[in-house]
Design an enzyme around this catalytic site. Structure first.
Site, PDB file in Angstrom:
ATOM      1  N   LEU A   1      38.039  31.386  41.996  1.00 60.97           N
ATOM      2  CA  LEU A   1      36.638  32.001  41.941  1.00 60.97           C
ATOM      3  C   LEU A   1      36.720  32.496  40.452  1.00 60.97           C
ATOM      4  O   LEU A   1      37.557  32.637  39.702  1.00 60.97           O
ATOM      5  CB  LEU A   1      36.799  33.137  42.761  1.00 60.97           C
ATOM      6  N   ASP A   2      35.212  32.179  39.999  1.00 62.82           N
ATOM      7  CA  ASP A   2      35.116  32.518  38.580  1.00 62.82           C
ATOM      8  C   ASP A   2      35.480  34.027  38.234  1.00 62.82           C
ATOM      9  O   ASP A   2      35.491  34.748  39.107  1.00 62.82           O
ATOM     10  CB  ASP A   2      33.842  32.240  38.140  1.00 62.82           C
ATOM     11  N   ARG A   3      35.908  34.402  36.967  1.00 69.51           N
ATOM     12  CA  ARG A   3      35.957  35.613  36.633  1.00 69.51           C
ATOM     13  C   ARG A   3      34.976  36.542  36.955  1.00 69.51           C
ATOM     14  O   ARG A   3      35.343  37.644  37.431  1.00 69.51           O
ATOM     15  CB  ARG A   3      36.213  35.532  35.144  1.00 69.51           C
TER      16      ARG A   3
END
Length: 184
Positions: free
Chosen positions: A48-50
């Site tokens: 998952l992206d930051r």
């Protein structure tokens, strides 16, 4: 099956155990999985992206990790997405058919409008603009390109404001608080 961990990744946390970046301009080292999970030998299945939140599955089973993360297995991933504006039927139908992105067309998605979900507060909160309404959709995809959901909603004219992965295959985040995890 090996060890399996369901983790509710908070906003701002990297989906890896070490920060390979320099942290320059960020005020120091960035939060990673190692700040929350001290279980040896497990690795995230996908990422998952930051700036995204929600369900992350970790396992020590390489075959399971590949089944979850590889697009060829078409494992469904469901997201609760707060978007700018109010998507009309045409925008939702475009997502259902698949949209053209710069790296090619997406597979068709399952999408529906939903009411505001009961979620935890995000830190920092989403920035709201009084002159622009927002809405929530539930979006399920069967691939996982880089920033795919954000690019899909932007392609139909509704940029993502908040993105929470709620489900991966049969695993759901349920009542896990941000930063909490459980084994299954």
């Amino acid at each position: 099956m090996g060890r399996l961990i369901l983790f509710n990744k908070p906003y701002g946390v990297l989906s890896q155990f070490t920060d390979r970046g320099s942290g320059e301009g960020t005020g120091g080292p960035r939060a990673t999985l190692s700040d929350y999970i001290d279980v040896p030998g497990v690795y995230p299945a996908g990422r998952l992206d930051r700036d995204s939140e929600g369900l992350l599955v970790l396992t020590d089973d390489g075959a399971l990790q590949a089944r979850i993360s590889s697009p060829k297995h078409k494992m469904p991933k469901t997201y609760l997405v707060q978007v700018e504006g109010e998507p009309d039927d045409a925008a939702l139908d475009a997502l259902r058919r698949g949209v053209a992105l710069n790296d090619g067309p997406t597979r068709p998605a399952t999408v529906r409008r939903i009411g505001t979900p009961k979620l935890w507060d995000r830190d920092p909160p989403v920035r709201f603009r009084k002159s622009v309404p927002d809405a929530w959709i539930e979006l399920t995809i069967t691939e996982g390109r880089n920033r795919q959901v954000r690019r899909m909603t932007a392609a139909v004219g509704h940029p993502t404001l908040r993105l929470v992965r709620w489900r991966i295959g049969g695993w759901e985040i349920g009542d896990l608080a941000p930063g909490a995890w459980r084994t299954t």
